[in-house]
Design an enzyme around this catalytic site. Structure first.
Site, mmCIF file in Angstrom:
data_model
loop_
_atom_site.group_PDB
_atom_site.id
_atom_site.type_symbol
_atom_site.label_atom_id
_atom_site.label_comp_id
_atom_site.label_asym_id
_atom_site.label_seq_id
_atom_site.Cartn_x
_atom_site.Cartn_y
_atom_site.Cartn_z
ATOM 1 N N LYS A 101 4.287 18.835 -2.618
ATOM 2 C CA LYS A 101 4.849 18.690 -3.958
ATOM 3 C C LYS A 101 4.751 19.981 -4.770
ATOM 4 O O LYS A 101 4.031 20.916 -4.428
ATOM 5 C CB LYS A 101 4.150 17.537 -4.700
ATOM 6 C CG LYS A 101 4.598 16.173 -4.208
ATOM 7 C CD LYS A 101 4.026 15.042 -5.041
ATOM 8 C CE LYS A 101 4.622 13.703 -4.608
ATOM 9 N NZ LYS A 101 4.042 12.561 -5.366
ATOM 10 N N ARG B 88 -0.337 9.502 1.919
ATOM 11 C CA ARG B 88 1.101 9.436 2.185
ATOM 12 C C ARG B 88 1.601 10.865 2.399
ATOM 13 O O ARG B 88 1.549 11.691 1.485
ATOM 14 C CB ARG B 88 1.833 8.777 1.024
ATOM 15 C CG ARG B 88 3.342 8.652 1.222
ATOM 16 C CD ARG B 88 4.004 8.000 0.022
ATOM 17 N NE ARG B 88 5.433 7.838 0.219
ATOM 18 C CZ ARG B 88 6.353 8.767 -0.069
ATOM 19 N NH1 ARG B 88 5.968 9.933 -0.597
ATOM 20 N NH2 ARG B 88 7.633 8.540 0.142
#
Length: 297
Positions: free
Chosen positions: A237, A271
């Protein structure tokens, strides 16, 4: 903090223990997810990715058909269902017993995936419909009635009360203080509706500044007060590549570092795009805990 609490979730009548953290591998059947390596659209690509996740140690396959990255294009409910039906049909044929999570904020999509393909978990990144794609208010309305008519509760919550599968509640709040306040209310609403298995996701990258993400990482062990399992999704991210001045493709090392910190802060599920590396981090973390127990014995 360590993750020694034996949280369990009910997956099709069997209890999945999260005492030892597990890895959720991302499979995006979309053309525009932010990490190009996760985009799988052909039948062969989807089957290969599902195989890879399980072979590399993934316990859960998280399937998404609507990119939630900033600036992502809108996808209709019909198109999201079409993409998911194609992908889930392939995955279920290849791996009928695999644990499947569905990344969606739409109640009708969740219902389709559970009822038609025995999806095991619903992963909602909208915090009960607060947003659709990143930081964009969700205006879609759904008519879902439930026993006792909790009509003021979010539609996805009411659908989860019907589906009775584990639900991942992800926060889009900017800070831990607001997150805890909202989680308290939302967990109670889910309990009112009969949802038994709730997993909390602090929502790194959703509604948070760069500094806010790292402050949350430092303080996320406070979420243990809810006595619920925690999922962390930081894989490649912006909070990593923006800080380090690298590209998304160069963000694997930073991802592993944050995942390791997250494990020490109580994460029970990671995740990720890169399953092998996350699984290795989990193994090292588990060995650290077991070695400590052996020395004490």
């Amino acid at each position: 903090m360590n993750n020694q609490i034996d949280y369990t979730i009910n997956v099709r009548g069997s209890l999945l223990s999260l005492k030892k953290p597990c890895v959720m591998g991302i499979l995006n059947c979309t053309p525009d997810s932010f990490f190009a390596g996760s985009r799988k659209q052909t039948g062969g690509e989807i089957a290969s990715r599902a195989n890879q996740i399980l072979e590399e140690g993934g316990k859960i396959i998280d399937v998404g058909a609507f990119s939630t990255r900033p600036g992502a294009a809108e996808v209709t409910e019909e198109e999201e269902m079409k993409r998911l039906r194609f992908a889930l049909g392939i995955i279920r044929k290849e791996h009928p017993d695999a644990i499947l999570s569905i990344d969606t904020f739409r109640p009708n999509v969740a219902q389709m995936a559970v009822e038609e393909y025995d999806a095991d978990i619903i992963n909602d990144v909208s915090e009960g419909g607060i947003t659709g794609i990143v930081d964009k208010p969700l205006n879609e309305k759904y008519d879902i009635t439930v026993k006792n008519n909790y009509s003021g509760y979010p539609a996805i919550f009411r659908m989860m009360g019907k589906l009775k599968v584990p639900y991942i509640l992800m926060s889009v709040q900017t800070n831990l203080h607001d997150m805890i306040i909202n989680f308290s209310k939302e967990i109670q609403q889910l309990r009112d509706l009969g949802v038994k298995d709730i997993i909390l996701d602090p929502g790194f990258g959703f509604g948070k500044s760069l500094n806010g993400n790292y402050q949350l990482l430092r303080e996320m062990d406070k979420l243990a007060a809810f006595n619920l399992p925690i999922l962390v999704g930081v894989s490649r991210k912006r909070m990593i590549h923006q800080l380090l001045g690298v590209s998304v493709d160069e963000s694997l090392n930073g991802t592993v570092v944050i995942n390791t910190i997250a494990l020490m802060k109580g994460a029970g599920i990671l995740r990720v795009h890169d399953v092998k590396e996350a699984f290795q981090a989990v193994n090292i973390y588990n060995k650290m805990l077991s070695s400590s127990e052996e020395v004490k014995a």
